[in-house]
Design a protein around this motif. Structure first.
Motif, PDB file in Angstrom:
ATOM      1  N   PHE A  66       0.748  -1.174  -0.130  1.00  0.00           N
ATOM      2  CA  PHE A  66       0.109  -0.013  -0.073  1.00  0.00           C
ATOM      3  C   PHE A  66       0.742   1.231   0.080  1.00  0.00           C
ATOM      4  O   PHE A  66       0.668   2.404   0.492  1.00  0.00           O
ATOM      5  CB  PHE A  66      -1.013  -0.019   1.161  1.00  0.00           C
ATOM      6  N   CYS A  67       2.082   1.366  -0.644  1.00  0.00           N
ATOM      7  CA  CYS A  67       2.790   2.329  -0.450  1.00  0.00           C
ATOM      8  C   CYS A  67       2.293   3.666  -0.965  1.00  0.00           C
ATOM      9  O   CYS A  67       2.678   4.737  -0.459  1.00  0.00           O
ATOM     10  CB  CYS A  67       4.161   2.003  -1.644  1.00  0.00           C
ATOM     11  N   PRO A  68       1.404   3.861  -2.053  1.00  0.00           N
ATOM     12  CA  PRO A  68       0.875   5.153  -2.250  1.00  0.00           C
ATOM     13  C   PRO A  68       0.196   5.826  -1.130  1.00  0.00           C
ATOM     14  O   PRO A  68       0.232   7.011  -1.039  1.00  0.00           O
ATOM     15  CB  PRO A  68      -0.081   4.943  -3.465  1.00  0.00           C
ATOM     16  N   MET A 129       1.569   0.436 -12.942  1.00  0.00           N
ATOM     17  CA  MET A 129       1.745  -0.031 -11.703  1.00  0.00           C
ATOM     18  C   MET A 129       1.122   0.957 -10.483  1.00  0.00           C
ATOM     19  O   MET A 129       0.526   0.219  -9.463  1.00  0.00           O
ATOM     20  CB  MET A 129       3.374  -0.335 -11.239  1.00  0.00           C
ATOM     21  N   PHE A 130       1.307   2.215 -10.552  1.00  0.00           N
ATOM     22  CA  PHE A 130       0.994   3.025  -9.402  1.00  0.00           C
ATOM     23  C   PHE A 130      -0.707   2.997  -9.258  1.00  0.00           C
ATOM     24  O   PHE A 130      -1.097   2.794  -8.264  1.00  0.00           O
ATOM     25  CB  PHE A 130       1.216   4.555  -9.686  1.00  0.00           C
ATOM     26  N   ASN A 131      -1.454   2.962 -10.483  1.00  0.00           N
ATOM     27  CA  ASN A 131      -2.814   2.908 -10.328  1.00  0.00           C
ATOM     28  C   ASN A 131      -3.257   1.488  -9.863  1.00  0.00           C
ATOM     29  O   ASN A 131      -4.369   1.467  -9.162  1.00  0.00           O
ATOM     30  CB  ASN A 131      -3.254   3.009 -11.843  1.00  0.00           C
ATOM     31  N   ARG A 132      -2.554   0.224 -10.284  1.00  0.00           N
ATOM     32  CA  ARG A 132      -2.957  -0.949  -9.591  1.00  0.00           C
ATOM     33  C   ARG A 132      -2.851  -0.779  -8.261  1.00  0.00           C
ATOM     34  O   ARG A 132      -3.827  -1.261  -7.529  1.00  0.00           O
ATOM     35  CB  ARG A 132      -1.947  -1.854 -10.038  1.00  0.00           C
ATOM     36  N   VAL A 134      -3.022   1.991  -6.171  1.00  0.00           N
ATOM     37  CA  VAL A 134      -4.098   2.892  -5.903  1.00  0.00           C
ATOM     38  C   VAL A 134      -5.541   2.070  -5.702  1.00  0.00           C
ATOM     39  O   VAL A 134      -6.067   2.267  -4.659  1.00  0.00           O
ATOM     40  CB  VAL A 134      -4.086   4.220  -6.737  1.00  0.00           C
ATOM     41  N   GLU A 135      -5.713   1.516  -6.705  1.00  0.00           N
ATOM     42  CA  GLU A 135      -7.042   0.530  -6.771  1.00  0.00           C
ATOM     43  C   GLU A 135      -6.949  -0.595  -5.573  1.00  0.00           C
ATOM     44  O   GLU A 135      -8.069  -0.636  -5.034  1.00  0.00           O
ATOM     45  CB  GLU A 135      -7.136  -0.280  -8.091  1.00  0.00           C
ATOM     46  N   GLN A 136      -5.696  -0.785  -5.300  1.00  0.00           N
ATOM     47  CA  GLN A 136      -5.802  -1.973  -4.250  1.00  0.00           C
ATOM     48  C   GLN A 136      -5.968  -1.375  -2.955  1.00  0.00           C
ATOM     49  O   GLN A 136      -6.510  -1.782  -2.037  1.00  0.00           O
ATOM     50  CB  GLN A 136      -4.277  -2.553  -4.254  1.00  0.00           C
ATOM     51  N   GLN A 140      -9.341  -1.080   0.412  1.00  0.00           N
ATOM     52  CA  GLN A 140      -9.105  -1.185   2.006  1.00  0.00           C
ATOM     53  C   GLN A 140      -9.623   0.025   2.515  1.00  0.00           C
ATOM     54  O   GLN A 140      -9.510   0.333   3.548  1.00  0.00           O
ATOM     55  CB  GLN A 140      -7.706  -1.446   2.227  1.00  0.00           C
ATOM     56  N   GLY A 141     -10.286   0.930   1.799  1.00  0.00           N
ATOM     57  CA  GLY A 141     -10.816   2.133   1.891  1.00  0.00           C
ATOM     58  C   GLY A 141      -9.884   3.142   2.471  1.00  0.00           C
ATOM     59  O   GLY A 141     -10.130   4.095   3.054  1.00  0.00           O
ATOM     60  N   LEU A 142      -8.744   3.207   1.747  1.00  0.00           N
ATOM     61  CA  LEU A 142      -7.548   4.061   2.026  1.00  0.00           C
ATOM     62  C   LEU A 142      -7.268   4.964   0.488  1.00  0.00           C
ATOM     63  O   LEU A 142      -7.511   4.243  -0.428  1.00  0.00           O
ATOM     64  CB  LEU A 142      -6.350   3.499   2.295  1.00  0.00           C
ATOM     65  N   GLU A 143      -6.751   5.922   0.665  1.00  0.00           N
ATOM     66  CA  GLU A 143      -6.431   7.069  -0.484  1.00  0.00           C
ATOM     67  C   GLU A 143      -4.837   7.057  -0.705  1.00  0.00           C
ATOM     68  O   GLU A 143      -4.203   7.051   0.472  1.00  0.00           O
ATOM     69  CB  GLU A 143      -7.228   8.265  -0.214  1.00  0.00           C
ATOM     70  N   PRO A 144      -4.498   7.528  -1.716  1.00  0.00           N
ATOM     71  CA  PRO A 144      -2.909   7.977  -1.949  1.00  0.00           C
ATOM     72  C   PRO A 144      -2.611   9.198  -0.910  1.00  0.00           C
ATOM     73  O   PRO A 144      -3.427   9.983  -0.927  1.00  0.00           O
ATOM     74  CB  PRO A 144      -2.920   8.133  -3.208  1.00  0.00           C
TER      75      PRO A 144
END
Length: 283
Positions: A66-68, A129-132, A134-136, A140-144
């Motif tokens: 969940f790095c973003p 990769m970043f968008n993937r 972010v969707e992940q 989980q109910g989290l945002e970048p």
């Protein structure tokens, strides 16, 4: 009486290949602790100086990544010596330091200059990769780039710590696998037949971590220890060096025997923080 310095073998130069940005981001915390504070850890300093870091853009991710969310990206932007970006048929190689430039210069005959098409392909791969990720995170109910500091700070008296800590078995695996965890204890022993004192990694989730010589323990319960872990990562370090002591690798979730998901803890802290602000009519 002066201290006797134990002779330490010379550390050979080495190259570590395949480092991901989450690992690299963790080094910023380690550098602050072992190089930025007094006294500097000479052994750590020598390791850093004699190691060339070759990073690689992420081309895949685990379901715990969940790095973003914590402001990181699945590619390195700084702190590397050489970065490798895998493309469809080629590799784009970039130097990020003087050491990296010197190393690439030594094999210059094996390399060819890049062009705008390859740079565009690299950027497209990174965006995908970043968008993937972010969707992940959304799942989980989290945002970048979430502002997690006020959420964790505001959850100080929440029952969430006890709820999640109820599943903790105090194995310490989350600490010992974490890229940014750095706590240690001093242990007396011997080295080369002489008395010596060394460092051993320690875990803040173990019951006796904060216990003092007189026997008192300011954090005897698991809930208090779990809360302290999150406060250090998401409140203390942002205040000190303007970065979370979490790089979003998700390894703590992957290894946790009690199935404690760091994303779920952050999500609840954020939800409770929003609820508190809403109740008080804050903007």
């Amino acid at each position: 009486r002066g201290e006797r310095q134990v002779d330490r073998p010379t550390i050979p130069r080495r190259i570590v290949i395949g480092v991901k940005n989450c690992d690299l981001a963790g080094l910023k915390i380690q550098d602050h602790v072992f190089l930025g504070l007094t006294p500097e850890d000479s052994g750590y300093a020598e390791l850093r100086e004699t190691t060339i870091l070759v990073t690689c853009d992420c081309t895949d991710c685990l379901d715990v990544c969940f790095c973003p969310v914590v402001g990181q990206r699945p590619w390195a932007e700084e702190g590397f010596d050489i970065n490798i970006a895998p493309l469809s048929n080629e590799y784009l190689i970039e130097a990020g330091s003087e050491k990296g430039e010197q190393l690439l210069e030594s094999v210059n005959e094996l390399l060819v200059p890049t062009d705008d098409l390859l740079l565009a392909e690299r950027d497209q791969c990174r965006e995908k990769m970043f968008n993937r990720l972010v969707e992940q995170a959304h799942q989980q109910g989290l945002e970048p780039d979430m502002d997690l500091e006020p959420a964790v700070a505001g959850a100080k008296d929440s029952t969430l710590w006890g709820d999640f800590a109820a599943d903790c078995v105090e194995c310490g695996a989350c600490n010992l696998l974490c890229c940014t965890c750095h706590c240690f204890q001093l242990a007396d022993g011997t080295a080369n037949g002489h008395p010596a004192r060394g460092k051993q990694w320690d875990s803040c989730l173990l019951m006796n971590f904060a216990r003092v010589a007189g026997g008192d323990n300011p954090r005897p319960g698991r809930a208090a220890r779990l809360r302290n872990r999150f406060q250090q990562k998401f409140c203390y370090f942002p205040d000190k060096i303007q970065t979370y002591a979490c790089d979003g690798c998700g390894r703590c979730t992957e290894v946790c025997i009690g199935n404690i998901d760091i994303r779920a803890v952050l999500k609840r802290a954020a939800d409770e923080s929003e609820s508190v602000h809403a109740d008080h009519g804050d903007n």
